[in-house]
Structure formats: structure tokens, C-alpha cells
Design a protein around this motif. Structure first.
Motif, short mmCIF file in Angstrom:
data_model
loop_
_atom_site.label_atom_id
_atom_site.label_comp_id
_atom_site.label_asym_id
_atom_site.label_seq_id
_atom_site.Cartn_x
_atom_site.Cartn_y
_atom_site.Cartn_z
N SER A 50 7.26 -10.12 2.97
CA SER A 50 6.98 -10.76 4.59
C SER A 50 5.72 -11.43 4.63
N ARG A 54 3.76 -6.86 10.03
CA ARG A 54 5.34 -6.39 9.83
C ARG A 54 5.45 -6.02 8.25
N ALA A 55 4.29 -6.38 7.34
CA ALA A 55 4.69 -6.32 5.95
C ALA A 55 4.50 -4.93 5.33
N SER A 72 6.00 -6.01 -0.66
CA SER A 72 6.78 -6.48 0.76
C SER A 72 6.47 -8.23 0.55
#
Length: 419
Positions: free
Chosen positions: A224, A229-230, A222
Motif C-alpha cells: 500500500s 492503511r499500510a 505491505s
């Protein structure tokens, strides 16, 4: 170096021997020590955050599950510090805890009665990076002799066996994220051959520039920068995984030997199996087959499984495939599913070993640890995902699943000790 279990290996010759877990050692994001880490998992405490072990500003991914509060010198003898990578120091610490909680003194066992089988997907990455940097920038005279072994996958097994004088059959398994379960399967085979006990599990630690470069090249991370939110497995918003460091080790004993010495048995490993995916475009993934083989090895029906600790890769395609396997086995929303690694990151070989430790503690405490709150569950992932808070439940059997890069699948079925 030991190859991972074949797809039918968990089914061969297991009758008459039960593998009892009598000790656990954990060093992982969220806690140094089993109970500290477990408490954090039950609280749903996310241990994922910005990388602090090196400057990651130039990398497309900047989050990791790091172990905080670990003082190397407090856990590892001074003479070992120059010759060990971080991953080996973490593993040595967990080994000491596992033996201590098992109340097992290897010196009290017959010679060659106890060995060590660990899994590691990367070896001593950080140590190797430092030595290679010295080679490139200063020349060969600045590379230490310990580079000859500190980087190697077998360093954890070797250093643990030396420190605790574990001279029984030993080895190392390399099958990435599936390695922790494959190591336990190999340890179980050693018990079946007549061993009294094996220290087993998995550790990886690749939160370093070289490690991040490799992970980014492999794909799936990820990008992010928001820890909340990752890494959201089975979510409609899933966008990849976060790398973590650490793992868990277990003391596995022949149950007759364990009971004869009055040991407290936490649970028994009833079934293990592994499969391998076909080449891309040549067939379906075989995670469900690994689970079925483990259930058959344990002589347990799918309906008797009370909780699944999912691999939870965090990518939409991989999550969809795992959800399909779970639906095939249990039906839509047919069994509680959890992924505590969403709170710690994916730890390589340490990830499935840590999930197995979580399953054992869930059976002990009759509670399912939560997955990090995942936002909306994806429509194509019809699983009963435990999120937000731990869920009390009557638990007897737990199924742990793992997948490693290259097509490795592994499954283990554990049964709680009688209450």
C-alpha cells in the motif's frame, strides 16, 4: 556471536538476582532521544511515510518508518564516520543516552564489570551495499578496509564497547525481530554470572535498496502507498507490515549494585523466555509457550499482567495466530494490548527492544500508548486493542512479545518500580 535463549533459559538460576533497568536510549522513527520518541508515541503520531533515503519508485513497496532530523556528525566522532554504517551510528547515539540517563560512568566500575550485548538482524546493510557496488563497478581497489567489519552483525557491540571502554562479557544475538528481547535475556544471564551492568538492546537499519530487495523477497511487506492503511495489525484490513529503522538500548544492572550507587530504577526485568516454532506442518506456533515460560520465570500469573505489547506482524495469518495465543493466555479481550510499532514500522532487532522501552515508559507514566487506528478489528482477533489515543491505566506488570523469521519467539515480563 551468541545464540538466542533456549526455551527454558529464562528459568535457570535467576533466584537471588534482579535485573534493574536504570537507563534508556532511543533513536527511532518519531524521535531522536527517548522523551521525543515517547511523546510522539503517546500522541499517536505516525512516523511512516514515503521512502526518502533512496528512490523506491521501482519497488513494489514504497513506505518506511524513517528517522528524520538525525545529524550523524553531531552524534558520532568524525573518525568513526568513515568506518561505520548508519545502524552503528544510531546505536552509538542511543548508547550514550542510555548511559547518561542511568548516570553511570563505566570508568567508575571495576575492570570488566560492564559489557554490551546487542541484537542485529542485518548488520551494516547500507555500508555493505555501497562497498559491493564499488567492487562490481570499479574493482577491488575501490573497496575500503572498513568493509571487513562495518557490515558485520557484531559491529554495534564492538564500536559501543570501544567507545565506552566496556570490557566485560559482551556479544551479539541474531534472531530477527525477536533479537531485542533475546539480547536482554542474554544480558540478564551475564548479570547472574556476577557482572555489575550490561548495555543491551537491538538496532537495525535496512531502508536501502539492498535491504528492501531482501525484505520483499522474504514476503510480508505491505505494498500500500497510503501510510494510514499500510500497516494495520489485528485489523480486518491488515495487508502486511512496513519496514522501519532504529531501536533502543537499555542499561541493565544488578539491582543490589544499582541501589548501592543510588541509581533510579525504572523497572525490573522479572522474566525472559524464548521458544522455537516447529517446521511448517509439524505443530502449532509456540508464542504462547514463550509467554507462559516468561511468566513462570517471573513467578507472575497471567491475571497479574496489566498490558501486552504485541508482536503485531500485520499479516492476517500471523495476527490471527498471535490473537489465538493471547486468548489462550488471557481469554477474549482479557488484557489491554498495544502495538506502538504500528506507528514506526517493524524495526527488525530494534523492534522488540523499542517495545520493551515503551513498556518501561508505560509503567513509569501509567499510560498505554496507542496502536495506529486500525479500522475494524478482525472478528478472529478478539483482543482489547488500544487505538486512537493513549489509555491511562494502573500498570504494574507489562508483557512484551516478539517473533522473528525462522520460528523465533521471545517474551519478557517487566515490573514497574514501586511508586
Amino acid at each position: 556471536m551468541t545464540a538466542p535463549a533456549s526455551e527454558h533459559s529464562g528459568l535457570l538460576g535467576t533466584q537471588g538476582m534482579r535485573a534493574a533497568v536504570t537507563g534508556i536510549g532511543v533513536v527511532a522513527p518519531g524521535g531522536v532521544g527517548t522523551e521525543a520518541w515517547w511523546s510522539a508515541m503517546l500522541r499517536g503520531q505516525r512516523a511512516i511515510g514515503p521512502v526518502t533515503r533512496f528512490d523506491a519508485t521501482g519497488y513494489s513497496a514504497g513506505l518506511a518508518g524513517e528517522i528524520t532530523g538525525f545529524d550523524d556528525a553531531a552524534h558520532v566522532p568524525d573518525k568513526l564516520l568513515p568506518q561505520t554504517d548508519r545502524v552503528t551510528r544510531l546505536a552509538l547515539t542511543a548508547a550514550t543516552e542510555a548511559l547518561t540517563t542511568a548516570h553511570l560512568d563505566p570508568a567508575a566500575l571495576p575492570d570488566y564489570a560492564m559489557g554490551v550485548v546487542t541484537a542485529g538482524g542485518a548488520g551494516g546493510f547500507e555500508f555493505g551495499q555501497r562497498e559491493l557496488q564499488a567492487l562490481w563497478s570499479k574493482g577491488s581497489r575501490h573497496v575500503g578496509a572498513y568493509q571487513s567489519f562495518a557490515w558485520f552483525y557484531a559491529a554495534n557491540s564492538g564500536q559501543i564497547s570501544i567507545r565506552h571502554k566496556l570490557r566485560g562479557p559482551s556479544g551479539v544475538v541474531v534472531s530477527e525481530q525477536a533479537g531485542g528481547l533475546d539480547a536482554v535475556a542474554q544480558a540478564r544471564r551475564q548479570l547472574r554470572k556476577g557482572g555489575h551492568a550490561v548495555l543491551t538492546g537491538g538496532f537495525d537499519a535496512t531502508v536501502c535498496p539492498w535491504g528492501f530487495t531482501a525484505h520483499l523477497a522474504a514476503g510480508g511487506m505491505s505494498t500500500s502507498r497510503d501510510p494510514a492503511r499500510a500497516y494495520l495489525p489485528f485489523s480486518a484490513d491488515a495487508c502486511g507490515h512496513v519496514v522501519g529503522e532504529g531501536g533502543a538500548l537499555l542499561v541493565l544492572e544488578d539491582s543490589d549494585v544499582a541501589h548501592a550507587r543510588g541509581a533510579r530504577v525504572l523497572a525490573t526485568v522479572e522474566g525472559c523466555a524464548a521458544t522455537f516454532d516447529p517446521a511448517p506442518g509439524r505443530g502449532a506456533p509456540r508464542l504462547a509457550d514463550a509467554a507462559r515460560l516468561a511468566l513462570a520465570d517471573a513467578d507472575i500469573a497471567a491475571a497479574d499482567v496489566d498490558v501486552v505489547f504485541a508482536d503485531a506482524a500485520g499479516g492476517r495469518d500471523a495476527d490471527r495466530a498471535e490473537a489465538a495465543a493471547l486468548t489462550e493466555l488471557f481469554g477474549p479481550y482479557g488484557v489491554p494490548v498495544t502495538a506502538p510499532k504500528s506507528l514506526t514500522g517493524r524495526l527488525g532487532a530494534g523492534g522488540s527492544a523499542l517495545d520493551l522501552a515503551a513498556a518501561l515508559l508505560a509503567l513509569r507514566d501509567q499510560v498505554i500508548p496507542p496502536t495506529a487506528r486500525a479500522g475494524p478489528l478482525a472478528d478472529d482477533c478478539p483482543v482489547d486493542l488500544v487505538t486512537g489515543a493513549a489509555r491511562p491505566a494502573g500498570l504494574r506488570h507489562a508483557l512484551v512479545l516478539a517473533r522473528g523469521r525462522g520460528g523465533f519467539n521471545a517474551a519478557a515480563l517487566v515490573r514497574g518500580a514501586p511508586r
